[in-house]
Enzyme design. Structure first.
Site, PDB file in Angstrom:
ATOM      1  N   ASN A   1       0.873  -1.185   0.000  1.00 39.87           N
ATOM      2  CA  ASN A   1       0.000   0.000   0.000  1.00 39.87           C
ATOM      3  C   ASN A   1       0.901   1.223   0.000  1.00 39.87           C
ATOM      4  OD1 ASN A   1      -1.791   2.056   0.494  1.00 39.87           O
ATOM      5  ND2 ASN A   1      -2.220   1.465   2.613  1.00 39.87           N
TER       6      ASN A   1
ATOM      7  N   LYS B   1       0.094   4.240  -0.271  1.00 39.81           N
ATOM      8  CA  LYS B   1      -0.574   5.438   0.283  1.00 39.81           C
ATOM      9  C   LYS B   1      -0.368   6.619  -0.661  1.00 39.81           C
ATOM     10  CE  LYS B   1       0.123   3.500   4.818  1.00 39.81           C
ATOM     11  NZ  LYS B   1      -0.010   3.676   6.254  1.00 39.81           N
TER      12      LYS B   1
ATOM     13  N   HIS C   1      -9.500   1.002   4.653  1.00 40.90           N
ATOM     14  CA  HIS C   1      -8.241   1.157   5.388  1.00 40.90           C
ATOM     15  C   HIS C   1      -8.497   2.072   6.596  1.00 40.90           C
ATOM     16  CE1 HIS C   1      -4.138   2.401   6.350  1.00 40.90           C
ATOM     17  NE2 HIS C   1      -3.748   1.316   5.717  1.00 40.90           N
TER      18      HIS C   1
ATOM     19  N   GLU D   1      -7.002   4.492   7.687  1.00 42.62           N
ATOM     20  CA  GLU D   1      -6.858   5.926   7.395  1.00 42.62           C
ATOM     21  C   GLU D   1      -8.108   6.465   6.705  1.00 42.62           C
ATOM     22  OE1 GLU D   1      -3.089   5.498   5.430  1.00 42.62           O
ATOM     23  OE2 GLU D   1      -2.204   4.926   7.343  1.00 42.62           O
TER      24      GLU D   1
ATOM     25  N   GLU E   1      -5.485  -5.179  10.545  1.00 42.74           N
ATOM     26  CA  GLU E   1      -4.473  -4.152  10.782  1.00 42.74           C
ATOM     27  C   GLU E   1      -4.782  -3.421  12.082  1.00 42.74           C
ATOM     28  OE1 GLU E   1      -2.403  -2.884   6.978  1.00 42.74           O
ATOM     29  OE2 GLU E   1      -4.222  -1.691   7.054  1.00 42.74           O
TER      30      GLU E   1
ATOM     31  N   GLY F   1       2.337   2.089  10.810  1.00 41.20           N
ATOM     32  CA  GLY F   1       3.278   3.198  10.681  1.00 41.20           C
ATOM     33  C   GLY F   1       3.979   3.575  11.962  1.00 41.20           C
TER      34      GLY F   1
ATOM     35  N   SER G   1       3.275  -2.303  10.425  1.00 35.66           N
ATOM     36  CA  SER G   1       4.730  -2.317  10.614  1.00 35.66           C
ATOM     37  C   SER G   1       5.361  -3.657  10.265  1.00 35.66           C
ATOM     38  CB  SER G   1       5.095  -1.885  12.039  1.00 35.66           C
ATOM     39  OG  SER G   1       4.669  -0.555  12.271  1.00 35.66           O
TER      40      SER G   1
HETATM   41  C1  PEP Z   1      -0.715   0.078   5.915  1.00 37.58           C
HETATM   42  O1  PEP Z   1      -0.574   1.094   5.274  1.00 37.58           O
HETATM   43  O2  PEP Z   1      -1.727  -0.609   5.743  1.00 37.58           O
HETATM   44  C2  PEP Z   1       0.330  -0.311   6.850  1.00 37.58           C
HETATM   45  C3  PEP Z   1       0.205  -1.440   7.487  1.00 37.58           C
HETATM   46  O3  PEP Z   1       1.395   0.544   7.002  1.00 37.58           O
HETATM   47  P1  PEP Z   1       2.816   0.196   7.715  1.00 37.58           P
HETATM   48  O4  PEP Z   1       3.297  -1.097   7.110  1.00 37.58           O
HETATM   49  O5  PEP Z   1       3.693   1.348   7.369  1.00 37.58           O
HETATM   50  O6  PEP Z   1       2.553   0.057   9.167  1.00 37.58           O
END
Ligand code: PEP
Length: 250
Positions: free
Chosen positions: A9, A11, A95, A97, A167, A173, A213
């Site tokens: 992803n 973003k 997601h 976000e 998630e 992040g 992460s």
């Molecule tokens: C994500 O964007 O879904 C995500 C898990 O980001 P990160 O791997 O940076 O934590």
């Protein structure tokens, strides 16, 4: 039995030249994959440029969001068929976000999931609790509620084309990954809920990704868990070497 799915992803990162360089590096390296699937989800503005580069490679193309309507007066939105036409086979839906900054609800995500499937796109439906919910022992009930709301009305056959991404929001992040044991426990709970929504054989066929992460140095341990079938990767998907290492989990 389940083919692992590693998804990047991106973003809101990268313009065309950086995106082209990244997919060229990925597709040049990932030529020998026969037991796992890979997808990259760049910003909308890159899809048209990257699709021809990925055509015929082991790396599929996905989007990060879409509207549920086919067309109309929805300024700034993108329809499912537009993504399909550009060569997308996946779309990330709900997601955290999107939920947090754009007010997306389970009901909206459910409409999008139906529309994605009706247009031949595999939705990657994201669920996950925030830190306060985990700390207060509500993580499972939050995730189960998100699953029920986001997947409402989907048949068992449709569910087989859905990917779930667990998630935990506090892990996205932040560098704080869920422990493999905690992630596995939630994945098992998700699979039990998927069985309740359909049947055990269907639940056993559904890919459940972990996200939050995921890095080269923790992917192997996470992927060793029986109910973790892949990863949704943010930050580490922006660097070819890191994402390639994640795709090549052992
Ligand atoms: C994500 O964007 O879904 C995500 C898990 O980001 P990160 O791997 O940076 O934590």
């Amino acid at each position: 039995m389940r083919r692992p799915l590693l998804a990047g992803n991106w973003k809101m990162h990268y313009g065309v030249s950086e995106g082209v360089a990244l997919v060229e590096a990925l597709s040049a390296d990932l030529t020998d994959l026969n037991d796992r699937d890979v997808v990259v989800c760049p910003p909308f503005t890159l899809l048209g440029s990257l699709a021809p580069l990925l055509d015929g490679t082991a790396v599929a193309l996905g989007a990060q969001n879409m509207h549920y309507e086919a067309k109309g007066a929805f300024t700034g939105e993108i329809a499912p068929q537009m993504l399909k036409e550009l060569g997308c086979s996946y779309v990330i839906l709900g997601h955290s976000e999107r939920r947090q900054y754009f007010g997306e609800t389970d009901e909206l995500i459910n409409r999008k999931a139906h529309a994605a499937l009706a247009n031949g796109l595999k939705p990657i439906v994201c669920v996950g609790e925030v830190k306060a919910e985990r700390d207060s022992g509500q993580a499972e009930s939050v995730v189960v509620g998100q699953l029920r709301g986001s997947l409402a009305g989907l048949s068992a056959e449709q569910l087989r084309s859905v990917v779930i991404a667990y998630e935990p929001v506090w892990a996205i992040g932040t560098g704080h990954t869920a422990t493999p044991a905690d992630a596995q426990a939630m994945h098992a709970r998700i699979r039990a809920e998927l069985a309740a929504l359909s049947d055990q054989a269907t639940a056993d066929a559904i890919i459940i990704q972990y996200g939050g992460s995921v890095k080269p140095d923790n992917v192997d341990e996470l992927m060793a868990q029986p109910d973790i079938d892949g990863a949704l990767v943010g930050g580490a998907a922006l660097k070819a070497a890191d994402f390639i290492r994640i795709v090549r989990f052992k």
